[in-house]
Design an enzyme around this catalytic site. Structure first.
Site, PDB file in Angstrom:
ATOM      1  N   GLY A 245       0.816  -1.203   0.000  1.00  0.00           N
ATOM      2  CA  GLY A 245       0.000   0.000   0.000  1.00  0.00           C
ATOM      3  C   GLY A 245       0.849   1.252   0.000  1.00  0.00           C
ATOM      4  O   GLY A 245       2.043   1.208   0.285  1.00  0.00           O
ATOM      5  N   VAL A 246       0.215   2.371  -0.339  1.00  0.00           N
ATOM      6  CA  VAL A 246       0.900   3.653  -0.331  1.00  0.00           C
ATOM      7  C   VAL A 246       0.066   4.602   0.510  1.00  0.00           C
ATOM      8  O   VAL A 246      -1.141   4.709   0.304  1.00  0.00           O
ATOM      9  CB  VAL A 246       1.037   4.208  -1.761  1.00  0.00           C
ATOM     10  CG1 VAL A 246       1.797   5.522  -1.750  1.00  0.00           C
ATOM     11  CG2 VAL A 246       1.727   3.205  -2.659  1.00  0.00           C
ATOM     12  N   GLY A 248       0.093   8.351   3.237  1.00  0.00           N
ATOM     13  CA  GLY A 248       0.648   9.684   3.366  1.00  0.00           C
ATOM     14  C   GLY A 248       2.098   9.636   3.826  1.00  0.00           C
ATOM     15  O   GLY A 248       2.934  10.413   3.393  1.00  0.00           O
ATOM     16  N   PHE A 249       2.394   8.694   4.674  1.00  0.00           N
ATOM     17  CA  PHE A 249       3.727   8.595   5.255  1.00  0.00           C
ATOM     18  C   PHE A 249       4.729   7.998   4.276  1.00  0.00           C
ATOM     19  O   PHE A 249       5.889   8.377   4.246  1.00  0.00           O
ATOM     20  CB  PHE A 249       3.633   7.726   6.512  1.00  0.00           C
ATOM     21  CG  PHE A 249       4.946   7.469   7.189  1.00  0.00           C
ATOM     22  CD1 PHE A 249       5.439   8.366   8.102  1.00  0.00           C
ATOM     23  CD2 PHE A 249       5.679   6.332   6.886  1.00  0.00           C
ATOM     24  CE1 PHE A 249       6.644   8.129   8.732  1.00  0.00           C
ATOM     25  CE2 PHE A 249       6.886   6.093   7.507  1.00  0.00           C
ATOM     26  CZ  PHE A 249       7.374   6.993   8.427  1.00  0.00           C
ATOM     27  N   GLY A 250       4.297   7.073   3.464  1.00  0.00           N
ATOM     28  CA  GLY A 250       5.222   6.424   2.541  1.00  0.00           C
ATOM     29  C   GLY A 250       4.636   5.133   2.009  1.00  0.00           C
ATOM     30  O   GLY A 250       3.423   4.948   1.999  1.00  0.00           O
ATOM     31  N   ARG A 251       5.511   4.257   1.579  1.00  0.00           N
ATOM     32  CA  ARG A 251       5.061   3.013   0.969  1.00  0.00           C
ATOM     33  C   ARG A 251       5.247   1.837   1.928  1.00  0.00           C
ATOM     34  O   ARG A 251       6.193   1.819   2.703  1.00  0.00           O
ATOM     35  CB  ARG A 251       5.858   2.762  -0.311  1.00  0.00           C
ATOM     36  CG  ARG A 251       5.666   3.852  -1.342  1.00  0.00           C
ATOM     37  CD  ARG A 251       6.820   3.898  -2.317  1.00  0.00           C
ATOM     38  NE  ARG A 251       6.579   3.097  -3.500  1.00  0.00           N
ATOM     39  CZ  ARG A 251       5.814   3.468  -4.515  1.00  0.00           C
ATOM     40  NH1 ARG A 251       5.212   4.632  -4.482  1.00  0.00           N
ATOM     41  NH2 ARG A 251       5.655   2.707  -5.560  1.00  0.00           N
ATOM     42  N   VAL A 252       4.352   0.873   1.820  1.00  0.00           N
ATOM     43  CA  VAL A 252       4.428  -0.304   2.689  1.00  0.00           C
ATOM     44  C   VAL A 252       4.668  -1.541   1.823  1.00  0.00           C
ATOM     45  O   VAL A 252       3.952  -1.777   0.853  1.00  0.00           O
ATOM     46  CB  VAL A 252       3.134  -0.478   3.504  1.00  0.00           C
ATOM     47  CG1 VAL A 252       3.282  -1.645   4.470  1.00  0.00           C
ATOM     48  CG2 VAL A 252       2.807   0.789   4.270  1.00  0.00           C
ATOM     49  N   ASP A 362      -6.577   8.967  14.407  1.00  0.00           N
ATOM     50  CA  ASP A 362      -6.792   8.657  12.991  1.00  0.00           C
ATOM     51  C   ASP A 362      -7.455   7.280  12.853  1.00  0.00           C
ATOM     52  O   ASP A 362      -6.993   6.431  12.103  1.00  0.00           O
ATOM     53  CB  ASP A 362      -5.458   8.715  12.236  1.00  0.00           C
ATOM     54  CG  ASP A 362      -5.657   8.952  10.741  1.00  0.00           C
ATOM     55  OD1 ASP A 362      -6.790   9.304  10.340  1.00  0.00           O
ATOM     56  OD2 ASP A 362      -4.697   8.769   9.978  1.00  0.00           O
TER      57      ASP A 362
END
Ligand SMILES: *[C@@H]1O[C@H](CO)[C@@H](O)[C@H](O)[C@H]1NC(C)=O
Length: 579
Positions: A245-246, A248-252, A362
C-alpha cells in the site's frame, strides 16, 4: 560506496602491448615518514566477462597487502563495489607511500584493476598533523580563573564530541564491515580501535545492538534495530511486486526476514519533515504498547536517514478492503461484529491501558488491519497523542486526521479528548454496516457524509434500509438494533454525550451475544425464513425467554432499563439453552 566517477577512472592492466605481461602498476605518493596513513583501496570488477577470471595481488610499500585477491568470490558478482582499509606503519626510511597492483602469477591470470584510493594522514600523539608541539603548548601560559574554566568546559565538550564522533565512526565501520574478515601481514586491521571508553560502552552482545546504540532513537528500548541491508534483503530491494500500500507517510512493502518471519515494512519519505515527527511518534508509542488488538512494531531502521518501520505482517490487510472496492468476499455479520469488537478493544486499551491515555486521532477502516484469522488490530499511530493528564480535560492541538472521520467538536474547538476517537469509531461502525466510504462526494448531497446519512436512518429506526445488501435477512434484528444504537451514541454531537470506548466495547459484545444466541437457537431451521427482508426492526426484551426471541418479542423496551440490567443478563445469555 564511492561516487560512480571513481569507478569510471579505474586502471587495469589489460592489453598493455608489451612482451612481458608480468609487471606491476604502481602509484607513488609523497608522505611524511613520521606519520601513519590510513589507506582505503576501492575496487570494482567492471572488466571481467565471467566470475573468477580476475585474481591479482595488492602491494602497499612493497609489502604484499592482499595476495590472490579475487573480487568475484568476495562480492559474489561482477560490477559490485568493494574496498579494503589499511594503515601504513610509520617507516622512517621512506618519504613515499606506494600502492601497486600486479597479476597473481600462481593463478596464471594477467590482469588487475584498481578503482580508487583514499589516503588520510593520522594525527600523532600530540593530536597534531604537523610536528610534535601539542595544541596545549600554544595556549597562553597562566590563564585567568575565568579562562581556565572556559578551557576546562571547552575541552570537556570537545572530548565528549570526539568520543561521540569516534563512536559513530566505529559503529559505521562495524556496520559496513561486519562481513569482512580482518587483514593479517604488516597492516593493522580495521576497524580503528580508537577509544577504549567507547568500546566498553558498546561492548554489547552483538554488532547489531552496538550499531543500534549509536542511533539517536536508541536511548530507550525501542524494539529491534534493523540494518538497511537487512531491510533490502527482506523486501528484495523494495520490489514493487511486494508493495502492500501507499499512504501519506510512505510506501508499505511485504517482507520476509532471514528467519522466515513475514513482516510489513513501511518506508517513510525522507524528505517530509512531518514524516520524521510521525516516525518518532509511532516508534515511541508502539514500543510502549503491547496488545493483541494493536499492530505490533518489530523494529525500525534509521540508517542512511531512512525512516523504516517493521511491523508484524497482517495477512488480510485493511478492514476497508473487505467492505468495498475489491472483489473480496463479503464478511458475515458475526465477522463484522468480531472485527469491530477487536478494534474497540485495541482503542479501549489505548485510552485506558497505559499510564497516560493515548488518543489515536486517525481511527478509520484503513487503519484497522486483519491478520490471517481475521483478528482486528489497530494500526498507524503516527498521529497519536498522549491524552489529557488528570488535571486537564482535553489537549489543544492543530486538527489532524482524516476527513469523514473527524469529530465535529474537535474540528470546531481544536480540543482533543478520547471522545474524538469514539466519534471516528462511530463512523467506522456505520461504514462496516453500510459498506460505503465515510465520504462519497459522488452521491447526492444528503448522502455524501455517512455519519449524517446513517444517523437520519438510525433515528427513524430504519438502519436496515441502507445497510449492505449482502447482510439483508442475515442479521438478527436485535443485534442490529443494539449496533445501530451504539453507533448513534458514538456519533453524538458533543463529546460528553458519547460513551467511552469501554462502553462501546461492551455494547458491541452484547450485540454479538444477541446474534450468536439467535443463530444458535435457529440452527436446525432455515435462518432466512425467520427474517423477512425489509420488515422494520422489532426490539427484543432481553429478559424474555429464548422462545420469544425467535418470535421477535414484544416491542417498546425501555432502553435505559435494558442497559442497567445488562450485566445480569449478559451471563445468562452466554448459555441460552441452559435456561
Ligand atoms: C610487484 O611489486 C612487488 C612489491 O614491490 C614485487 O614483490 C613484485 O616482484 C613485483 N612484480 C613484478 C612482476 O615486478
Amino acid at each position: 560506496i564511492a561516487p560512480n566517477l571513481v569507478y569510471a577512472t579505474a586502471e587495469t592492466m589489460e592489453d598493455p602491448n608489451v612482451a612481458n605481461a608480468n609487471f606491476n602498476i604502481t602509484w607513488v605518493f609523497p608522505v611524511d615518514p613520521s606519520f601513519r596513513y590510513f589507506v582505503r583501496v576501492h575496487f570494482c570488477d567492471i572488466i571481467s566477462q565471467a566470475l573468477n577470471t580476475l585474481v591479482f595481488n595488492l602491494y602497499i610499500n612493497d609489502d604484499i597487502a592482499v595476495g590472490s585477491l579475487d573480487l568475484s568470490t568476495l562480492t559474489a558478482d561482477l560490477n559490485v563495489p568493494y574496498y579494503k582499509d589499511f594503515i601504513s606503519n610509520a617507516s622512517a626510511d621512506s618519504d613515499s607511500l606506494t600502492v601497486s597492483i600486479g597479476p597473481d602469477m600462481a593463478a596464471d591470470l594477467t590482469n588487475a584493476t584498481m578503482s580508487g584510493l583514499e589516503i588520510m594522514k593520522i594525527s600523532n600523539e600530540a593530536k597534531s598533523l604537523n610536528g610534535l608541539s601539542s595544541v596545549g603548548s600554544l595556549l597562553p601560559k597562566s590563564p585567568s580563573k575565568k579562562n581556565k574554566l572556559a578551557i576546562i568546559i571547552g575541552s570537556a565538550v570537545g572530548a565528549a564530541a570526539a568520543v561521540m564522533l569516534i563512536g559513530i565512526c566505529y559503529c559505521f565501520l562495524v556496520a559496513r564491515k561486519s562481513k569482512d574478515t580482518s587483514q593479517g601481514n604488516s597492516w593493522l586491521p580495521l576497524p580503528l580501535y580508537g577509544n577504549s571508553l567507547t568500546m566498553t560502552k558498546m561492548s554489547t552482545t552483538s554488532q547489531k545492538s552496538a550499531t543500534a546504540s549509536c542511533i539517536s532513537l536508541a536511548s530507550s528500548n525501542l524494539g529491534r534495530f534493523f540494518m538497511f541491508q537487512e531491510i533490502l534483503d527482506a523486501t528484495n530491494k523494495f520490489d514493487e511486486s511486494l508493495l502492500l500500500g501507499v499512504g501519506g507517510f510512505g510506501r508499505v512493502y511485504k517482507g520476509t526476514l532471514e528467519d522466515g518471519t513475514k513482516v510489513a515494512v513501511k518506508r517513510g519519505n525522507p524528505r517530509s519533515e512531518q514524516g520524521l515527527a510521525e516516525f518518532r511518534t509511532e516508534i515511541e508509542m508502539l514500543s510502549k504498547l503491547r496488545h493483541r488488538h494493536l499492530v505490533s512494531l518489530i523494529g525500525y531502521c534509521d540508517e542512511r536517514s531512512e525512516m523504516i518501520l517493521v511491523y508484524e505482517y497482517m495477512a488480510n490487510g485493511p478492514l476497508r478492503s473487505h467492505l468495498y472496492g475489491t472483489d473480496l468476499p463479503p464478511l458475515s455479520w458475526k465477522q463484522r461484529l468480531e472485527i469491530c469488537i477487536g478494534a474497540a478493544r485495541g482503542l479501549h486499551y489505548l485510552h485506558t491501558g497505559a499510564a497516560q491515555s493515548i488518543i489515536h486521532r486517525d481511527v478509520k477502516t484503513t487503519n484497522i488491519l486483519l491478520d490471517e484469522n481475521f483478528v482486528a488490530k489497530v494500526a498507524d499511530f503516527g498521529l497519536s497523542k498522549t491524552g489529557p493528564s488528570l488535571d486537564q480535560t482535553h489537549v489543544s492541538t492543530a486538527v489532524k486526521g482524516s476527513f469523514g472521520y473527524l469529530d465535529p467538536e474537535y474540528f470546531r474547538r481544536q480540543q482533543l479528548t478520547e471522545k474524538s476517537d469514539v466519534y471516528s469509531f462511530g463512523v467506522v461502525l456505520m461504514e462496516v454496516l453500510c459498506t460505503r466510504p465515510a465520504l462519497n462526494p459522488v452521491l447526492p448531497r444528503e448522502q455524501v457524509n455517512i455519519a449524517e446519512w446513517a444517523m437520519t436512518w438510525q433515528k427513524k429506526g430504519m438502519l436496515d434500509q441502507i445497510m449492505d445488501s449482502n447482510l439483508v435477512g442475515k442479521v438478527n434484528p436485535a443485534s442490529l438494533k443494539k449496533y445501530g444504537e451504539t453507533a448513534e451514541k458514538c456519533l453524538a454531537e458533543h463529546g460528553v454525550d458519547r460513551p467511552s470506548m469501554g462502553d462501546v466495547l461492551w455494547n458491541l459484545e452484547y450485540a454479538l451475544q444477541l446474534e450468536e444466541t439467535s443463530s444458535a437457537l435457529l440452527e436446525p431451521e432455515d435462518n432466512s425464513t425467520n427474517h423477512i427482508p425489509g420488515i422494520p426492526l422489532t426490539p427484543i426484551e432481553p429478559f424474555d425467554n429464548s422462545v420469544s426471541m425467535i418470535d421477535g418479542g414484544n416491542s417498546g423496551t425501555d432502553d435505559d432499563a435494558e442497559d442497567a440490567a445488562t450485566s445480569a443478563v449478559f451471563s445468562q445469555l452466554v448459555n441460552p439453552r441452559g435456561r
